[in-house]
Design a protein around this motif. Structure first.
Motif, PDB file in Angstrom:
ATOM      1  N   LEU A  25       0.826  -1.218   0.000  1.00 38.64           N
ATOM      2  CA  LEU A  25       0.000   0.000   0.000  1.00 38.64           C
ATOM      3  C   LEU A  25       0.856   1.261   0.000  1.00 38.64           C
ATOM      4  O   LEU A  25       0.491   2.254  -0.642  1.00 38.64           O
ATOM      5  CB  LEU A  25      -0.942   0.013   1.211  1.00 38.64           C
ATOM      6  N   ARG A  26       1.986   1.238   0.688  1.00 39.93           N
ATOM      7  CA  ARG A  26       2.842   2.424   0.766  1.00 39.93           C
ATOM      8  C   ARG A  26       3.381   2.863  -0.591  1.00 39.93           C
ATOM      9  O   ARG A  26       3.755   4.013  -0.756  1.00 39.93           O
ATOM     10  CB  ARG A  26       3.991   2.192   1.734  1.00 39.93           C
ATOM     11  N   GLN A  27       3.435   1.957  -1.554  1.00 37.62           N
ATOM     12  CA  GLN A  27       3.921   2.345  -2.878  1.00 37.62           C
ATOM     13  C   GLN A  27       2.792   2.864  -3.772  1.00 37.62           C
ATOM     14  O   GLN A  27       3.008   3.137  -4.944  1.00 37.62           O
ATOM     15  CB  GLN A  27       4.671   1.185  -3.544  1.00 37.62           C
ATOM     16  N   THR A  28       1.593   3.003  -3.206  1.00 36.68           N
ATOM     17  CA  THR A  28       0.424   3.480  -3.967  1.00 36.68           C
ATOM     18  C   THR A  28      -0.222   4.656  -3.249  1.00 36.68           C
ATOM     19  O   THR A  28       0.209   5.061  -2.181  1.00 36.68           O
ATOM     20  CB  THR A  28      -0.637   2.371  -4.104  1.00 36.68           C
ATOM     21  N   LYS A  29      -1.301   5.138  -3.833  1.00 37.29           N
ATOM     22  CA  LYS A  29      -2.115   6.187  -3.202  1.00 37.29           C
ATOM     23  C   LYS A  29      -3.251   5.585  -2.379  1.00 37.29           C
ATOM     24  O   LYS A  29      -4.066   6.310  -1.810  1.00 37.29           O
ATOM     25  CB  LYS A  29      -2.694   7.095  -4.282  1.00 37.29           C
ATOM     26  N   PHE A  30      -3.322   4.258  -2.298  1.00 40.16           N
ATOM     27  CA  PHE A  30      -4.424   3.578  -1.642  1.00 40.16           C
ATOM     28  C   PHE A  30      -4.150   3.315  -0.163  1.00 40.16           C
ATOM     29  O   PHE A  30      -3.010   3.330   0.279  1.00 40.16           O
ATOM     30  CB  PHE A  30      -4.717   2.240  -2.340  1.00 40.16           C
ATOM     31  N   THR A  31      -5.233   3.047   0.568  1.00 33.21           N
ATOM     32  CA  THR A  31      -5.152   2.646   1.971  1.00 33.21           C
ATOM     33  C   THR A  31      -5.807   1.275   2.111  1.00 33.21           C
ATOM     34  O   THR A  31      -6.451   0.790   1.184  1.00 33.21           O
ATOM     35  CB  THR A  31      -5.887   3.641   2.893  1.00 33.21           C
ATOM     36  N   ALA A  32      -5.690   0.690   3.283  1.00 34.41           N
ATOM     37  CA  ALA A  32      -6.306  -0.612   3.530  1.00 34.41           C
ATOM     38  C   ALA A  32      -7.817  -0.568   3.312  1.00 34.41           C
ATOM     39  O   ALA A  32      -8.416  -1.555   2.887  1.00 34.41           O
ATOM     40  CB  ALA A  32      -5.981  -1.089   4.937  1.00 34.41           C
ATOM     41  N   HIS A  33      -8.427   0.575   3.559  1.00 35.93           N
ATOM     42  CA  HIS A  33      -9.881   0.711   3.361  1.00 35.93           C
ATOM     43  C   HIS A  33     -10.261   0.627   1.887  1.00 35.93           C
ATOM     44  O   HIS A  33     -11.414   0.334   1.565  1.00 35.93           O
ATOM     45  CB  HIS A  33     -10.386   2.027   3.954  1.00 35.93           C
ATOM     46  N   ASP A  34      -9.310   0.884   0.989  1.00 39.10           N
ATOM     47  CA  ASP A  34      -9.586   0.829  -0.447  1.00 39.10           C
ATOM     48  C   ASP A  34      -9.569  -0.589  -1.003  1.00 39.10           C
ATOM     49  O   ASP A  34     -10.085  -0.836  -2.092  1.00 39.10           O
ATOM     50  CB  ASP A  34      -8.557   1.670  -1.215  1.00 39.10           C
ATOM     51  N   ILE A  35      -8.969  -1.522  -0.284  1.00 33.86           N
ATOM     52  CA  ILE A  35      -8.899  -2.902  -0.756  1.00 33.86           C
ATOM     53  C   ILE A  35     -10.305  -3.507  -0.744  1.00 33.86           C
ATOM     54  O   ILE A  35     -11.014  -3.432   0.257  1.00 33.86           O
ATOM     55  CB  ILE A  35      -7.937  -3.746   0.105  1.00 33.86           C
ATOM     56  N   ASP A  36     -10.686  -4.114  -1.870  1.00 35.38           N
ATOM     57  CA  ASP A  36     -12.005  -4.738  -1.979  1.00 35.38           C
ATOM     58  C   ASP A  36     -11.996  -6.211  -1.598  1.00 35.38           C
ATOM     59  O   ASP A  36     -12.995  -6.735  -1.114  1.00 35.38           O
ATOM     60  CB  ASP A  36     -12.543  -4.596  -3.406  1.00 35.38           C
ATOM     61  N   ARG A  37     -10.881  -6.879  -1.868  1.00 36.55           N
ATOM     62  CA  ARG A  37     -10.799  -8.307  -1.571  1.00 36.55           C
ATOM     63  C   ARG A  37      -9.356  -8.749  -1.411  1.00 36.55           C
ATOM     64  O   ARG A  37      -8.448  -8.139  -1.951  1.00 36.55           O
ATOM     65  CB  ARG A  37     -11.486  -9.133  -2.646  1.00 36.55           C
ATOM     66  N   ILE A  38      -9.208  -9.829  -0.671  1.00 36.18           N
ATOM     67  CA  ILE A  38      -7.920 -10.482  -0.500  1.00 36.18           C
ATOM     68  C   ILE A  38      -7.986 -11.759  -1.340  1.00 36.18           C
ATOM     69  O   ILE A  38      -8.950 -12.520  -1.243  1.00 36.18           O
ATOM     70  CB  ILE A  38      -7.668 -10.867   0.982  1.00 36.18           C
ATOM     71  N   PRO A 110       5.326  -4.016  -8.231  1.00 39.13           N
ATOM     72  CA  PRO A 110       5.761  -5.393  -7.992  1.00 39.13           C
ATOM     73  C   PRO A 110       5.351  -5.874  -6.604  1.00 39.13           C
ATOM     74  O   PRO A 110       5.065  -5.070  -5.714  1.00 39.13           O
ATOM     75  CB  PRO A 110       7.278  -5.306  -8.100  1.00 39.13           C
ATOM     76  N   ARG A 111       5.331  -7.186  -6.436  1.00 39.70           N
ATOM     77  CA  ARG A 111       5.026  -7.764  -5.125  1.00 39.70           C
ATOM     78  C   ARG A 111       6.104  -7.329  -4.138  1.00 39.70           C
ATOM     79  O   ARG A 111       7.254  -7.102  -4.504  1.00 39.70           O
ATOM     80  CB  ARG A 111       4.971  -9.282  -5.205  1.00 39.70           C
ATOM     81  N   LEU A 112       5.685  -7.205  -2.894  1.00 40.75           N
ATOM     82  CA  LEU A 112       6.634  -6.878  -1.829  1.00 40.75           C
ATOM     83  C   LEU A 112       6.533  -7.953  -0.762  1.00 40.75           C
ATOM     84  O   LEU A 112       5.474  -8.554  -0.558  1.00 40.75           O
ATOM     85  CB  LEU A 112       6.338  -5.495  -1.255  1.00 40.75           C
ATOM     86  N   ALA A 113       7.636  -8.190  -0.085  1.00 44.95           N
ATOM     87  CA  ALA A 113       7.689  -9.271   0.895  1.00 44.95           C
ATOM     88  C   ALA A 113       7.956  -8.734   2.291  1.00 44.95           C
ATOM     89  O   ALA A 113       8.668  -7.747   2.474  1.00 44.95           O
ATOM     90  CB  ALA A 113       8.787 -10.261   0.507  1.00 44.95           C
ATOM     91  N   TYR A 114       7.378  -9.431   3.249  1.00 45.53           N
ATOM     92  CA  TYR A 114       7.670  -9.188   4.652  1.00 45.53           C
ATOM     93  C   TYR A 114       7.602 -10.544   5.346  1.00 45.53           C
ATOM     94  O   TYR A 114       6.585 -11.247   5.253  1.00 45.53           O
ATOM     95  CB  TYR A 114       6.676  -8.221   5.290  1.00 45.53           C
ATOM     96  N   GLY A 115       8.647 -10.893   6.066  1.00 44.39           N
ATOM     97  CA  GLY A 115       8.657 -12.200   6.727  1.00 44.39           C
ATOM     98  C   GLY A 115       8.422 -13.285   5.694  1.00 44.39           C
ATOM     99  O   GLY A 115       9.053 -13.313   4.650  1.00 44.39           O
ATOM    100  N   GLY A 116       7.459 -14.136   5.937  1.00 43.13           N
ATOM    101  CA  GLY A 116       7.136 -15.209   5.006  1.00 43.13           C
ATOM    102  C   GLY A 116       6.011 -14.899   4.060  1.00 43.13           C
ATOM    103  O   GLY A 116       5.477 -15.795   3.411  1.00 43.13           O
ATOM    104  N   ALA A 117       5.614 -13.623   3.957  1.00 43.42           N
ATOM    105  CA  ALA A 117       4.469 -13.248   3.112  1.00 43.42           C
ATOM    106  C   ALA A 117       4.873 -12.324   1.983  1.00 43.42           C
ATOM    107  O   ALA A 117       5.816 -11.543   2.110  1.00 43.42           O
ATOM    108  CB  ALA A 117       3.402 -12.557   3.960  1.00 43.42           C
ATOM    109  N   ALA A 120       0.894  -8.293  -3.549  1.00 50.46           N
ATOM    110  CA  ALA A 120       0.836  -7.420  -4.720  1.00 50.46           C
ATOM    111  C   ALA A 120      -0.576  -6.854  -4.788  1.00 50.46           C
ATOM    112  O   ALA A 120      -1.539  -7.521  -4.394  1.00 50.46           O
ATOM    113  CB  ALA A 120       1.154  -8.193  -5.994  1.00 50.46           C
ATOM    114  N   LEU A 121      -0.683  -5.645  -5.270  1.00 51.05           N
ATOM    115  CA  LEU A 121      -1.992  -5.009  -5.441  1.00 51.05           C
ATOM    116  C   LEU A 121      -2.279  -4.842  -6.922  1.00 51.05           C
ATOM    117  O   LEU A 121      -1.395  -4.473  -7.695  1.00 51.05           O
ATOM    118  CB  LEU A 121      -2.017  -3.644  -4.764  1.00 51.05           C
ATOM    119  N   ALA A 122      -3.533  -5.097  -7.300  1.00 52.56           N
ATOM    120  CA  ALA A 122      -3.965  -4.869  -8.677  1.00 52.56           C
ATOM    121  C   ALA A 122      -5.223  -4.022  -8.632  1.00 52.56           C
ATOM    122  O   ALA A 122      -6.044  -4.131  -7.714  1.00 52.56           O
ATOM    123  CB  ALA A 122      -4.222  -6.176  -9.401  1.00 52.56           C
ATOM    124  N   PHE A 123      -5.378  -3.176  -9.644  1.00 50.00           N
ATOM    125  CA  PHE A 123      -6.440  -2.204  -9.708  1.00 50.00           C
ATOM    126  C   PHE A 123      -7.202  -2.350 -11.019  1.00 50.00           C
ATOM    127  O   PHE A 123      -6.605  -2.540 -12.072  1.00 50.00           O
ATOM    128  CB  PHE A 123      -5.828  -0.800  -9.629  1.00 50.00           C
TER     129      PHE A 123
END
Length: 128
Positions: A25-38, A110-117, A120-123
């Motif tokens: 999310l930090r590499q975009t203009k979006f926030t967690a509230h903007d995500i529609d689905r996982i 591009p996808r970003l990693a943290y720990g074992g996860a 990527a975000l698509a719009f």
């Protein structure tokens, strides 16, 4: 429509997934509230950490089969030799995000990693 595509290793935690989503999310203009689905691959459907992260974000969790992910593989930005060897895809997170956001979607980066996860975000501007 914004989809967060998730990939994770066995030792991954819900906190890792949430942190990876935060990095993406930090590499975009979006926030967690903007995500529609996982979105995640169907072979991860028994993974409680993905379900827990989706529940914490209060977003629906969509599992996609490998054939569906493969339809978007040519559009990925990253290439994981490990994922190619195991699943025949360049990136689980990127293909899950693209497939989950609909036919007209594009990656936000591009996808970003943290720990074992990985995340990527698509719009998509069009409903899917």
């Amino acid at each position: 429509m914004i989809a967060a595509g998730i990939g994770c290793r066995e030792a991954c935690t819900a906190a890792d997934i949430l942190a990876a989503i935060g990095l993406a999310l930090r590499q975009t203009k979006f926030t967690a509230h903007d995500i529609d689905r996982i979105c995640a691959p169907s072979f991860k459907s028994p993974a409680p950490e993905i379900a827990a992260a989706a529940e914490m974000l209060q977003r629906p969790l969509i599992f996609l089969d490998l054939d569906t992910l493969a339809t978007r593989d040519a559009e990925t930005l990253t290439h994981s030799p490990h994922v190619v060897t195991r699943f025949g895809l360049s990136s689980i997170a990127e293909t899950a995000a693209l497939a989950g956001a609909g036919a007209s979607s594009r990656l936000c980066g591009p996808r970003l990693a943290y720990g074992g996860a990985t995340c990527a975000l698509a719009f998509s501007e069009l409903p899917s």
